[in-house]
Scaffold this motif. Structure first.
Motif, mmCIF file in Angstrom:
data_model
loop_
_atom_site.group_PDB
_atom_site.id
_atom_site.type_symbol
_atom_site.label_atom_id
_atom_site.label_comp_id
_atom_site.label_asym_id
_atom_site.label_seq_id
_atom_site.Cartn_x
_atom_site.Cartn_y
_atom_site.Cartn_z
ATOM 1 N N ILE A 264 7.519 -33.267 -18.095
ATOM 2 C CA ILE A 264 8.297 -34.458 -17.728
ATOM 3 C C ILE A 264 9.300 -34.733 -18.838
ATOM 4 C CG2 ILE A 264 8.230 -36.909 -17.212
ATOM 5 C CD1 ILE A 264 5.379 -36.559 -16.252
ATOM 6 N N VAL A 265 10.575 -34.774 -18.468
ATOM 7 C CA VAL A 265 11.633 -35.160 -19.398
ATOM 8 C C VAL A 265 12.300 -36.401 -18.840
ATOM 9 C CG1 VAL A 265 13.805 -34.503 -20.483
ATOM 10 C CG2 VAL A 265 11.998 -32.806 -20.203
ATOM 11 N N LEU A 266 12.307 -37.472 -19.586
ATOM 12 C CA LEU A 266 12.877 -38.736 -19.139
ATOM 13 C C LEU A 266 14.340 -38.822 -19.553
ATOM 14 C CD1 LEU A 266 9.903 -41.023 -20.165
ATOM 15 C CD2 LEU A 266 10.364 -40.038 -17.929
ATOM 16 N N VAL A 267 15.195 -39.156 -18.601
ATOM 17 C CA VAL A 267 16.622 -39.310 -18.866
ATOM 18 C C VAL A 267 17.062 -40.669 -18.343
ATOM 19 C CG1 VAL A 267 18.936 -38.388 -18.467
ATOM 20 C CG2 VAL A 267 16.999 -36.836 -18.657
ATOM 21 N N TRP A 268 17.695 -41.441 -19.178
ATOM 22 C CA TRP A 268 18.250 -42.706 -18.693
ATOM 23 C C TRP A 268 19.607 -42.968 -19.328
ATOM 24 C CZ3 TRP A 268 13.398 -44.027 -21.432
ATOM 25 C CH2 TRP A 268 13.575 -44.490 -22.724
ATOM 26 N N VAL A 269 20.366 -43.813 -18.674
ATOM 27 C CA VAL A 269 21.684 -44.221 -19.174
ATOM 28 C C VAL A 269 21.586 -45.678 -19.574
ATOM 29 C CG1 VAL A 269 24.141 -44.444 -18.645
ATOM 30 C CG2 VAL A 269 22.809 -42.597 -17.626
ATOM 31 N N GLU A 270 21.984 -45.982 -20.795
ATOM 32 C CA GLU A 270 21.833 -47.348 -21.297
ATOM 33 C C GLU A 270 23.133 -47.900 -21.842
ATOM 34 O OE1 GLU A 270 20.266 -47.089 -25.789
ATOM 35 O OE2 GLU A 270 18.902 -46.161 -24.349
ATOM 36 N N ASP A 271 23.254 -49.192 -21.761
ATOM 37 C CA ASP A 271 24.377 -49.921 -22.347
ATOM 38 C C ASP A 271 23.881 -50.520 -23.654
ATOM 39 O OD1 ASP A 271 26.349 -51.646 -23.123
ATOM 40 O OD2 ASP A 271 26.505 -52.718 -21.225
ATOM 41 N N PRO A 272 24.278 -49.987 -24.800
ATOM 42 C CA PRO A 272 23.715 -50.449 -26.078
ATOM 43 C C PRO A 272 24.115 -51.873 -26.442
ATOM 44 C CG PRO A 272 25.524 -48.928 -26.471
ATOM 45 C CD PRO A 272 25.277 -48.916 -24.986
ATOM 46 N N ASP A 273 25.244 -52.346 -25.920
ATOM 47 C CA ASP A 273 25.700 -53.694 -26.270
ATOM 48 C C ASP A 273 24.847 -54.767 -25.607
ATOM 49 O OD1 ASP A 273 27.740 -52.637 -27.816
ATOM 50 O OD2 ASP A 273 29.151 -52.599 -26.141
ATOM 51 N N ASN A 274 24.418 -54.514 -24.372
ATOM 52 C CA ASN A 274 23.669 -55.516 -23.616
ATOM 53 C C ASN A 274 22.195 -55.162 -23.451
ATOM 54 O OD1 ASN A 274 26.016 -57.118 -23.041
ATOM 55 N ND2 ASN A 274 26.624 -55.573 -21.554
ATOM 56 N N ASN A 275 21.739 -54.064 -24.070
ATOM 57 C CA ASN A 275 20.349 -53.641 -23.966
ATOM 58 C C ASN A 275 19.911 -53.570 -22.504
ATOM 59 O OD1 ASN A 275 17.781 -52.870 -24.843
ATOM 60 N ND2 ASN A 275 17.051 -54.978 -24.996
ATOM 61 N N HIS A 276 20.723 -52.888 -21.716
ATOM 62 C CA HIS A 276 20.430 -52.750 -20.292
ATOM 63 C C HIS A 276 20.407 -51.278 -19.911
ATOM 64 C CE1 HIS A 276 20.231 -53.929 -16.078
ATOM 65 N NE2 HIS A 276 21.149 -53.001 -15.815
ATOM 66 N N MET A 277 19.481 -50.931 -19.039
ATOM 67 C CA MET A 277 19.318 -49.543 -18.618
ATOM 68 C C MET A 277 19.775 -49.374 -17.170
ATOM 69 S SD MET A 277 15.812 -47.370 -18.131
ATOM 70 C CE MET A 277 15.240 -47.735 -19.777
ATOM 71 N N TYR A 278 20.577 -48.330 -16.938
ATOM 72 C CA TYR A 278 20.924 -47.927 -15.591
ATOM 73 C C TYR A 278 20.083 -46.696 -15.275
ATOM 74 C CZ TYR A 278 24.999 -50.896 -16.409
ATOM 75 O OH TYR A 278 25.822 -51.954 -16.702
ATOM 76 N N HIS A 279 18.950 -46.937 -14.619
ATOM 77 C CA HIS A 279 18.000 -45.851 -14.447
ATOM 78 C C HIS A 279 18.105 -45.162 -13.092
ATOM 79 C CE1 HIS A 279 16.066 -49.346 -12.692
ATOM 80 N NE2 HIS A 279 15.297 -48.528 -12.001
#
Length: 376
Positions: A264-279
């Protein structure tokens, strides 16, 4: 004491049911409904389900699914709801795990206090609650497990085994909770905490410590020389022998292609400014750059971060202008391009009549272009 009085006492102690209530409700329909309603309200309070008192309908939530998957008690979920935040450090995370009601039956014994105090002195972070409280004891033993510190007391050995068996499951549940809340910072830290508990090592230690084949002597040499995985990978066999001596186990691990496979390899896209994940695969790009993080579900220090820059990204217009052509113009242009002199448009024709006309046309031997338009 009469038999009925004895039965009333026993049923009241076990079920909270009085003998006279059982007489009035022989099938216990009202009593069972009250039990279900009370349980549903408790689950709703913990946000594990959504319960409507008026209709009696109950719908499970993501939080409830996670708790069911990892066998987490609802009162532990209430603790998570109260103390879990979008930004927490290692000490905060350990404190939340230690307060889980799964550890409530543990006891703090007087004969353990001296050893617990010694273990507390060796902890990497201060154990909230101290050795005097159960959650503080759990915290100390969790850190002792990660640091691979030997525990001598027989009762502490039993307790630490129980704690470590349950802590990974609880931490994995917390990771899934913050993942569904789209908190990338906490997702990374909780996943790291779960892997530290699984591999009995801190994240700042050499990742090579995850391999049981490597001796303590080799690990010490690697850490003394501050060799990262990247540096070791770039070294040739002669450098490894010269720096750490010849060890078959070292080369066996390094040559084993399956050693670093995770499954299992987890990949996510995150917005570092708002600490929000687009999963999800589809998301709205409202920022000019994002970070894509790939993390191993099993191995510590096995992760990568890639910057995605949308500064010069050219996107099509959301609402492009209409061409102004009618369907008749389009049909004529298409017909001419494929060698047909005239385009024929059948519109608003019942299906049986359309079949007859199509049969007549196809029998002529001419070229035919058929276009199906959407229903109006």
């Amino acid at each position: 004491m009469a038999v009925t009085d004895k039965c009333e006492i026993e049923t009241n102690d076990v079920y909270g049911l009085l003998y006279k209530d059982a007489q009035q409700d022989p099938n216990l329909e009202m009593f069972r409904r009250e039990l279900l309603t009370t349980a549903a309200r408790a689950l709703d309070k913990a946000r594990m389900v959504r319960f409507d008192d008026a209709t009696g309908f109950m719908h499970i939530t993501d939080l409830g699914r996670i708790a069911s998957q990892f066998y987490i008690k609802y009162d532990t979920v209430e603790i998570f709801n109260e103390f879990l935040k979008s930004v927490m450090n290692e000490g905060d995370i350990l404190a939340v795990i230690s307060q889980s009601t799964e550890f409530a039956q543990l006891k703090v014994r007087d004969e353990e206090m001296n050893e617990l105090d010694d273990l507390h002195q060796q902890c990497e972070v201060v154990a909230m609650g101290g050795a005097e409280h159960v959650h503080g004891k759990v915290n100390i033993l969790l850190q002792s497990h990660i640091s691979r510190i030997r525990v001598d007391s027989f009762s502490l050995v039993s307790d630490i085994n129980y704690i470590t068996d349950n802590s990974v499951r609880i931490t994995r549940a917390l990771f899934e909770i913050v993942l569904h809340r789209n908190w990338p910072l906490m997702a990374g830290r909780l996943l790291t905490m779960a892997k530290m508990l699984e591999h009995q090592m801190w994240h700042f230690e050499s990742p090579m410590k995850q391999f049981a084949r490597l001796t303590h002597e080799i690990i010490e040499k690697i850490e003394d020389k501050r060799l990262t995985i990247e540096k070791i990978r770039d070294m040739d066999p002669k450098e490894i022998v010269r720096g750490m001596g010849y060890h078959k186990c070292f080369f066996a691990i390094w040559n084993d292609g399956n050693s670093w496979e995770s499954g299992i390899v987890l990949v996510w896209v995150e917005d570092p400014d708002n600490n929000h994940m687009y999963h999800h695969e589809q998301f709205h790009t409202t920022k000019k750059q994002y970070y894509v993080r790939a993390l191993s579900d099993k191995w510590l220090s096995c992760e990568s971060t890639v910057l995605m820059n949308f500064q010069n990204l050219i996107l099509p217009e959301r609402h492009p202008p209409h061409t102004g052509h009618t369907i008749h113009n389009i049909m004529d242009e298409i017909s001419k391009s494929v060698g047909l002199n005239n385009g024929v448009l059948f519109r608003n024709i019942p299906f049986p009549a359309l079949v007859i006309k199509f049969s007549e046309i196809i029998s002529t031997g001419y070229k035919i272009l058929i276009i199906f338009l959407g229903l109006e």
